[in-house]
Design an enzyme around this catalytic site. Structure first.
Site, PDB file in Angstrom:
ATOM      1  N   SER A   1       0.856  -1.178   0.000  1.00  0.00           N
ATOM      2  CA  SER A   1       0.000   0.000   0.000  1.00  0.00           C
ATOM      3  C   SER A   1       0.894   1.230   0.000  1.00  0.00           C
ATOM      4  O   SER A   1       2.063   1.153   0.420  1.00  0.00           O
ATOM      5  CB  SER A   1      -0.879   0.010   1.255  1.00  0.00           C
TER       6      SER A   1
ATOM      7  N   TYR B   1      -1.752  -1.178  10.208  1.00  0.00           N
ATOM      8  CA  TYR B   1      -1.776  -1.453   8.772  1.00  0.00           C
ATOM      9  C   TYR B   1      -0.451  -1.046   8.126  1.00  0.00           C
ATOM     10  O   TYR B   1       0.130  -1.804   7.337  1.00  0.00           O
ATOM     11  CB  TYR B   1      -2.939  -0.692   8.156  1.00  0.00           C
TER      12      TYR B   1
END
Length: 274
Positions: free
Chosen positions: A141, A154
């Site tokens: 990401s 995350y």
């Protein structure tokens, strides 16, 4: 020419394939002639995706169940005699302040987004290296390039996944197996809706940035085009997110330097010193 420039007839295995980026990758791969293996927890949703993919194999399991993963790996390899490309895509996001977030949320996100994706890869790298060909795609990401508030768990997991992929790329650089790390920004999926909050419950609502993000099918095409071109680090984002990702892009010269170290016997020297 690297096999990955042509997906036709290749077996492609995608985790997290029941929705979002995973489902879009499956459909795009099938449109390019690949035979897809679809994994996720929801068999009914996987079957719906498979309906759009021609010849497909459904292997439902929880990525944290290593026994189920081992069984699925054997089935995926045995289906057509091998797995040519694999996408470690399964994951879950976060929307909570670190000050309020329970440690169990960190454990769960790191287990799903990092540890389970490593286990998925570890089950395939020997098979691919022995065949002398293959490609691994790791869905990190932009939050795995730049630490993003409300996503500490995350970001930790996605930074970790990128680190594993970069080190693995070096190790496999002489085997014919390519490693591609993919850094999506906001893609229009259910990622924010399914994100974990401070106590581990699902958020249940999306973000404006996600809702207005890159359509998943467009993102999937960009990812596969980059893999076909041999790109090792793939940033799929727009606007400020793309700019942030590009600021942290790893120079190709550095990847080449690591591969050159391996070619000159770096790993064998370390092993001989043990």
């Amino acid at each position: 020419m690297d096999y990955s420039a042509n997906f036709a007839g290749k077996v492609a295995w995608i985790t997290g394939a029941s929705s979002g980026i995973g489902a879009a990758l499956a459909r795009e791969l099938a449109a390019r002639g690949a035979l897809v293996v679809l994994s996720g927890r929801d068999e009914a949703r996987l079957a719906k995706v498979a309906g759009d993919c021609g010849e497909a194999l459904i292997l439902p399991f929880d990525v944290r169940d290593e026994a189920a993963l081992a069984e699925a790996t054997a089935k995926a390899i045995g289906w057509k005699g091998g797995v040519d490309i694999a996408f470690a895509n399964a994951g879950i996001s976060q929307r909570s302040r670190a000050l309020n977030t329970a440690m169990q949320v960190y454990r769960d996100i790191i287990d799903i987004d990092l540890t389970a994706q490593i286990a998925f890869s570890q089950g395939l790298i020997g098979h691919m290296a022995e065949r002398g060909s293959g490609a691994l795609g790791f869905i990190s990401s932009v939050a795995g390039k730049v630490g993003v508030p409300m996503r500490t768990a995350y970001s930790a997991a996605k930074f970790g996944l990128a680190g594993y992929a970069d080190a693995l790329r070096g190790e496999l650089s002489q085997t014919g197996v390519s490693v591609h790390t993919i850094y999506p920004g906001s893609v229009a999926t259910g990622v924010a809706r399914n994100a974990l909050t401070a106590d581990g419950t699902k958020r249940g609502r999306s973000d404006k940035a996600i809702e207005e993000g890159i359509p998943a099918d467009v993102a999937a095409r960009e990812m596969l085009d980059a893999i076909a071109a041999g790109t090792r680090e793939i940033i799929v984002a727009q606007g400020g997110e793309k700019a942030m990702g590009e600021l942290r892009r790893t120079p190709d010269a550095l990847f080449d330097q690591v591969a050159n170290m391996v070619a000159k016997g770096y790993m064998e020297k370390l092993e001989a010193a043990e």
